[in-house]
Write an enzyme that holds these catalytic residues in place. Structure first.
Site, PDB file in Angstrom:
ATOM      1  N   ASP A  75       0.820  -1.207   0.000  1.00  0.00           N
ATOM      2  CA  ASP A  75       0.000   0.000   0.000  1.00  0.00           C
ATOM      3  C   ASP A  75       0.862   1.269   0.000  1.00  0.00           C
ATOM      4  O   ASP A  75       1.973   1.262   0.514  1.00  0.00           O
ATOM      5  CB  ASP A  75      -0.891  -0.042   1.255  1.00  0.00           C
ATOM      6  CG  ASP A  75      -2.075   0.903   1.141  1.00  0.00           C
ATOM      7  OD1 ASP A  75      -2.319   1.453   0.052  1.00  0.00           O
ATOM      8  OD2 ASP A  75      -2.756   1.090   2.170  1.00  0.00           O
ATOM      9  N   ARG A 109       0.047   7.649  -2.615  1.00  0.00           N
ATOM     10  CA  ARG A 109       0.567   8.758  -1.798  1.00  0.00           C
ATOM     11  C   ARG A 109       2.040   9.027  -2.092  1.00  0.00           C
ATOM     12  O   ARG A 109       2.496  10.163  -2.066  1.00  0.00           O
ATOM     13  CB  ARG A 109       0.346   8.451  -0.308  1.00  0.00           C
ATOM     14  CG  ARG A 109      -1.053   8.800   0.142  1.00  0.00           C
ATOM     15  CD  ARG A 109      -1.412   8.130   1.426  1.00  0.00           C
ATOM     16  NE  ARG A 109      -1.644   6.702   1.223  1.00  0.00           N
ATOM     17  CZ  ARG A 109      -1.692   5.816   2.207  1.00  0.00           C
ATOM     18  NH1 ARG A 109      -1.499   6.194   3.443  1.00  0.00           N
ATOM     19  NH2 ARG A 109      -1.942   4.553   1.945  1.00  0.00           N
ATOM     20  N   HIS A 143       2.576   3.319  -8.971  1.00  0.00           N
ATOM     21  CA  HIS A 143       2.466   1.868  -9.202  1.00  0.00           C
ATOM     22  C   HIS A 143       3.701   1.348  -9.948  1.00  0.00           C
ATOM     23  O   HIS A 143       4.135   0.222  -9.719  1.00  0.00           O
ATOM     24  CB  HIS A 143       1.196   1.551  -9.997  1.00  0.00           C
ATOM     25  CG  HIS A 143      -0.064   1.844  -9.224  1.00  0.00           C
ATOM     26  ND1 HIS A 143      -0.228   1.461  -7.922  1.00  0.00           N
ATOM     27  CD2 HIS A 143      -1.216   2.490  -9.567  1.00  0.00           C
ATOM     28  CE1 HIS A 143      -1.420   1.854  -7.486  1.00  0.00           C
ATOM     29  NE2 HIS A 143      -2.039   2.483  -8.468  1.00  0.00           N
ATOM     30  N   LEU A 150      10.898 -20.482  -4.574  1.00  0.00           N
ATOM     31  CA  LEU A 150       9.938 -19.535  -3.980  1.00  0.00           C
ATOM     32  C   LEU A 150       8.614 -19.699  -4.715  1.00  0.00           C
ATOM     33  O   LEU A 150       8.586 -19.687  -5.945  1.00  0.00           O
ATOM     34  CB  LEU A 150      10.436 -18.089  -4.142  1.00  0.00           C
ATOM     35  CG  LEU A 150       9.459 -17.000  -3.692  1.00  0.00           C
ATOM     36  CD1 LEU A 150       9.371 -16.932  -2.164  1.00  0.00           C
ATOM     37  CD2 LEU A 150       9.872 -15.623  -4.222  1.00  0.00           C
ATOM     38  N   ARG A 203      -5.755  -1.871   8.567  1.00  0.00           N
ATOM     39  CA  ARG A 203      -6.926  -2.562   8.019  1.00  0.00           C
ATOM     40  C   ARG A 203      -6.496  -3.874   7.364  1.00  0.00           C
ATOM     41  O   ARG A 203      -5.365  -3.997   6.894  1.00  0.00           O
ATOM     42  CB  ARG A 203      -7.558  -1.731   6.878  1.00  0.00           C
ATOM     43  CG  ARG A 203      -8.317  -0.545   7.273  1.00  0.00           C
ATOM     44  CD  ARG A 203      -9.122  -0.052   6.069  1.00  0.00           C
ATOM     45  NE  ARG A 203      -8.289   0.595   5.059  1.00  0.00           N
ATOM     46  CZ  ARG A 203      -7.910   1.861   5.113  1.00  0.00           C
ATOM     47  NH1 ARG A 203      -8.280   2.611   6.112  1.00  0.00           N
ATOM     48  NH2 ARG A 203      -7.161   2.383   4.156  1.00  0.00           N
TER      49      ARG A 203
HETATM   50  C1  FPP Z   1      -2.160   0.127  -3.178  1.00  0.00           C
HETATM   51  O1  FPP Z   1      -1.620   1.431  -3.130  1.00  0.00           O
HETATM   52  C2  FPP Z   1      -1.553  -0.600  -4.281  1.00  0.00           C
HETATM   53  C3  FPP Z   1      -2.237  -1.208  -5.295  1.00  0.00           C
HETATM   54  C4  FPP Z   1      -3.701  -1.196  -5.405  1.00  0.00           C
HETATM   55  C5  FPP Z   1      -1.531  -1.860  -6.404  1.00  0.00           C
HETATM   56  C6  FPP Z   1      -0.267  -2.568  -6.025  1.00  0.00           C
HETATM   57  C7  FPP Z   1       0.510  -2.836  -7.241  1.00  0.00           C
HETATM   58  C8  FPP Z   1       1.851  -2.834  -7.352  1.00  0.00           C
HETATM   59  C9  FPP Z   1       2.786  -2.634  -6.244  1.00  0.00           C
HETATM   60  C10 FPP Z   1       2.468  -3.090  -8.655  1.00  0.00           C
HETATM   61  C11 FPP Z   1       2.752  -4.553  -8.891  1.00  0.00           C
HETATM   62  C12 FPP Z   1       1.602  -5.097  -9.581  1.00  0.00           C
HETATM   63  C13 FPP Z   1       1.510  -6.281 -10.223  1.00  0.00           C
HETATM   64  C14 FPP Z   1       0.304  -6.523 -10.990  1.00  0.00           C
HETATM   65  C15 FPP Z   1       2.514  -7.343 -10.224  1.00  0.00           C
HETATM   66  P1  FPP Z   1      -2.603   2.643  -3.358  1.00  0.00           P
HETATM   67  O2  FPP Z   1      -2.628   2.964  -4.789  1.00  0.00           O
HETATM   68  O3  FPP Z   1      -3.931   2.341  -2.758  1.00  0.00           O
HETATM   69  O4  FPP Z   1      -1.887   3.767  -2.534  1.00  0.00           O
HETATM   70  P2  FPP Z   1      -2.581   4.952  -1.757  1.00  0.00           P
HETATM   71  O5  FPP Z   1      -3.357   4.313  -0.634  1.00  0.00           O
HETATM   72  O6  FPP Z   1      -1.430   5.769  -1.283  1.00  0.00           O
HETATM   73  O7  FPP Z   1      -3.453   5.668  -2.737  1.00  0.00           O
END
Ligand code: FPP
Length: 248
Positions: free
Chosen positions: A22, A26, A39, A133, A192
């Site tokens: 997560d 941000r 991302h 793994l 959460r």
């Molecule tokens: C949550 O952060 C993150 C996600 C919903 C996507 C996680 C994806 C990656 C780390 C890339 C790797 C992906 C794959 C498919 C291999 P957020 O966007 O909710 O962050 P925020 O809470 O700060 O807005």
């Protein structure tokens, strides 16, 4: 040689680590960048974390990449995350395969584009004999959805109610055959569960850090593993030391 957290006996390491990655949004916002840049940085970090997992001797790594609720994000972000999954497979499969990583998917594949479904299934097939793994990618995954599907399948199989047990339910989940996560790491400080492995996490230990996912580095990963190694897992019982004292 495998690098391991210092002075921690190997048997104290978690066998199965799950991660809620997560804070990408941000991370990007802080830098005045679009969310997708977060991302992308998160994907770079994932690459490092997978390698570190191999080095730390973790056997199962489950990552939460896209939840059943993430469809509600802006269409360009959803599209971007789909593209990232495709791109990760295209660019990383060879290397992951060479390193002995077995790819698996948990969640519903059917809502993804047919070409992406095929890519995922092919990657699973190519790596199926690897065992260094096991990397479970939770993509279009929801814990409640997983349990609902399990109940539906149990009923379709005509299992009598008295035969439904913990172990049996576990066998109907996507994670059948995989030990429950020992440690769940959540970055960006949110307290959460977010519908992640809600059955499997019954006795998992948690490590929550304020660090945003793109900045969660190997050193902090090591700290999380060390923190796990010092925990006393009681599974609802009492500590073994306490038991001996009270029997004395
Ligand atoms: C949550 O952060 C993150 C996600 C919903 C996507 C996680 C994806 C990656 C780390 C890339 C790797 C992906 C794959 C498919 C291999 P957020 O966007 O909710 O962050 P925020 O809470 O700060 O807005």
């Amino acid at each position: 040689m495998a690098e391991t957290p210092s002075a921690i006996p190997l048997e104290k390491f978690p066998q199965h680590v799950a991660m809620i990655m997560d804070g990408n949004g941000r991370w990007a916002l802080q830098r005045g960048l679009p969310r997708l840049a977060g991302h992308k940085a998160g994907t770079e970090n994932l690459r490092r974390v997978i390698r570190a997992s191999v080095e730390f001797g973790v056997k199962y790594l489950t990552i939460y990449a896209f939840s059943t609720e993430n469809w509600g994000r802006p269409p360009e972000e959803v599209k971007g995350l789909m593209y990232i999954l495709e791109d990760v497979i295209d660019r990383e499969l060879n290397e992951l395969n060479k390193e002995g990583v077995q790819l698996r998917h948990i969640g519903r594949l059917e809502r993804l584009a047919p070409s992406l479904q095929k890519k995922v299934l092919d990657a699973i097939e190519v790596t199926r004999n690897n065992d260094r793994l096991i990397l479970n990618i939770a993509f279009n995954y929801g814990g409640r959805d997983e349990i609902v599907q399990a109940i539906q399948r149990i009923m379709k199989d005509g299992v009598p109610p008295e035969k439904v047990t913990d172990e049996m339910v576990s066998k109907y989940l996507y994670t059948a055959g995989v030990p429950d996560p020992d440690l769940i790491i959540r970055t960006s400080g949110e307290l959460r569960v977010s519908n992640f492995l809600i059955w499997q996490a019954a006795y998992s230990e948690w490590y929550v850090t304020p660090t945003f996912w793109p900045d969660f580095n190997k050193e902090e990963y090591r700290q999380a593993l060390e923190s796990f190694a010092h925990r006393d897992r009681r599974y609802g019982k009492v500590a073994s030391g306490e038991l001996q004292e009270s029997n004395a």
